[in-house]
Design a protein around this motif. Structure first.
Motif, mmCIF file in Angstrom:
data_model
loop_
_atom_site.group_PDB
_atom_site.id
_atom_site.type_symbol
_atom_site.label_atom_id
_atom_site.label_comp_id
_atom_site.label_asym_id
_atom_site.label_seq_id
_atom_site.Cartn_x
_atom_site.Cartn_y
_atom_site.Cartn_z
ATOM 1 N N SER A 1 -8.307 -2.975 1.171
ATOM 2 C CA SER A 1 -8.916 -2.323 0.016
ATOM 3 C C SER A 1 -10.340 -1.891 0.337
ATOM 4 O O SER A 1 -10.965 -2.391 1.284
ATOM 5 N N TYR B 1 -15.785 4.777 0.778
ATOM 6 C CA TYR B 1 -15.022 5.991 0.443
ATOM 7 C C TYR B 1 -15.518 7.180 1.261
ATOM 8 O O TYR B 1 -14.717 8.002 1.745
ATOM 9 N N ALA C 1 -4.418 6.534 1.245
ATOM 10 C CA ALA C 1 -4.684 5.497 0.249
ATOM 11 C C ALA C 1 -3.448 5.212 -0.582
ATOM 12 O O ALA C 1 -2.693 6.134 -0.922
ATOM 13 N N GLU C 2 -3.219 3.940 -0.872
ATOM 14 C CA GLU C 2 -2.168 3.513 -1.796
ATOM 15 C C GLU C 2 -2.860 3.010 -3.062
ATOM 16 O O GLU C 2 -3.749 2.160 -2.993
ATOM 17 N N ARG C 3 -2.488 3.542 -4.201
ATOM 18 C CA ARG C 3 -3.099 3.121 -5.453
ATOM 19 C C ARG C 3 -2.409 1.871 -5.989
ATOM 20 O O ARG C 3 -1.354 1.471 -5.521
ATOM 21 N N GLY C 4 -3.053 1.266 -6.970
ATOM 22 C CA GLY C 4 -2.455 0.090 -7.595
ATOM 23 C C GLY C 4 -3.160 -1.187 -7.227
ATOM 24 O O GLY C 4 -4.088 -1.213 -6.412
ATOM 25 N N GLY D 1 -3.064 -1.997 -3.668
ATOM 26 C CA GLY D 1 -3.295 -0.817 -2.857
ATOM 27 C C GLY D 1 -4.449 -0.968 -1.895
ATOM 28 O O GLY D 1 -5.056 -2.037 -1.756
#
Length: 326
Positions: free
Chosen positions: A20, A36, A51-54, A57
């Protein structure tokens, strides 16, 4: 600095998988916003990071991607032998270089080997400090280490047991023993050992140090430390020890405990045993035995027995004056 961080982020993603932004920010002690921006820079450079959201993520690399940008800088190569001893590397002023070198080394291994190395690092840890020790604040150690690396002569003001002296020395090496740092250097072409915490002032000189061609630091230290222990424990004492006293002796003086086991006479019905052990001369031996309390009794020599009795009387008198034992 930023280029180095970008490479480190890339290697961490390769080694650990999904991470993350918060975890990366904590790792490099920067803001999440900075992470970022770094990820954007990696993407712009063609690195397949997404990027994986959640809740679970984070950022990760495309499957199968591996970087080959793992070349060591000169400083990282120098720090590599210390990479697994973080405290020592930090003391010497090369903590960041050692950490970067370790990352690059892991990244350069085949996939399975890298994972195995990480498993070892996560499951086995080396702590060179003794119990109840907190290390020593050694502000001069990085400068001293630099002089060792560069073979530069030094001038020290050193506080020995007898006096404060000035010495011009040829650095030969630094040794960590039980969490304490020692400086090995030549004085008049003869190797000597100095405890770093006793160096009260350091001046790095312009002249180049003269290093013996065949000097071996590890061999010197092994011989010197063995001789030091022999000289330190130069006297003998006959003692009686309770079962608890014998166990306590192991913590007070491992060398004395080892000798006691060799010379041990059969235990009496109450469990007490007789033994002969090496001790330090003078007041040091008295304080050594005081740590054993009533679970040890010196029978010989008479002078040590008398010194212990005198010290015990002085302790009892001091506590009696303050409203303790009457």
């Amino acid at each position: 600095m930023r280029a180095s961080r970008l490479l480190s982020i890339l290697i961490l993603l390769q080694l650990r998988g999904r991470l993350s932004a918060e975890a990366l920010a904590a790792e490099f002690e920067v803001s999440v916003r900075t992470i970022y921006r770094d990820i954007d820079q990696l993407s712009a450079a063609g690195v397949p990071v997404y990027a994986e959201r959640g809740r679970a993520g984070g950022f990760q690399l495309m499957d199968g991607y591996r970087t080959k940008l793992t070349g060591f800088t000169p400083a990282e190569a120098d720090a590599l032998p210390l990479a697994s001893i973080a405290g020592a590397a930090a003391d010497l002023g090369v903590g960041e270089e050692a950490a970067a070198a370790q990352l690059k080394l892991l990244a350069s291994l085949p996939p399975d080997s890298g994972a195995s190395a990480q498993r070892v690092a996560q499951r086995f840890h080396l702590d060179p400090m003794n119990w109840y020790s907190r290390g020593e604040a050694l502000d001069i150690l990085p400068a001293l280490a630099s002089a060792v690396w560069r073979d530069q002569r030094v001038r020290i003001r050193y506080e020995s047991w007898k006096d404060v002296v000035m010495r011009d020395l040829d650095p030969l090496g630094l040794v960590m023993k039980g969490g304490l740092w020692y400086f090995v250097a030549a004085a008049k072409k003869q190797p000597r050992t100095y405890r770093v915490s006793n160096i009260k002032a350091l001046e790095v000189l312009e002249s180049r140090a003269q290093r013996p061609a065949r000097f071996d630091l590890a061999k010197y230290w092994t011989a010197w430390s063995r001789d030091f222990e022999t000289r330190l424990l130069s006297e003998r004492a006959s003692v009686k020890l309770s079962p608890l006293g014998l166990r306590l002796l192991r913590d007070v003086s491992p060398a004395a405990h080892e000798a006691a086991l060799v010379s041990l006479q059969p235990a009496k019905p109450d469990g007490w045993v007789k033994a002969e052990i090496p001790v330090e001369p003078g007041i040091q031996a008295v304080r050594q035995f005081l740590r054993l309390g009533t679970d040890a009794e010196v029978t010989e020599p008479a002078a040590l027995r008398a010194a212990l009795a005198k010290e015990a009387r002085a302790i009892a008198a001091k506590y009696a004056r303050r409203g303790g034992v009457r």
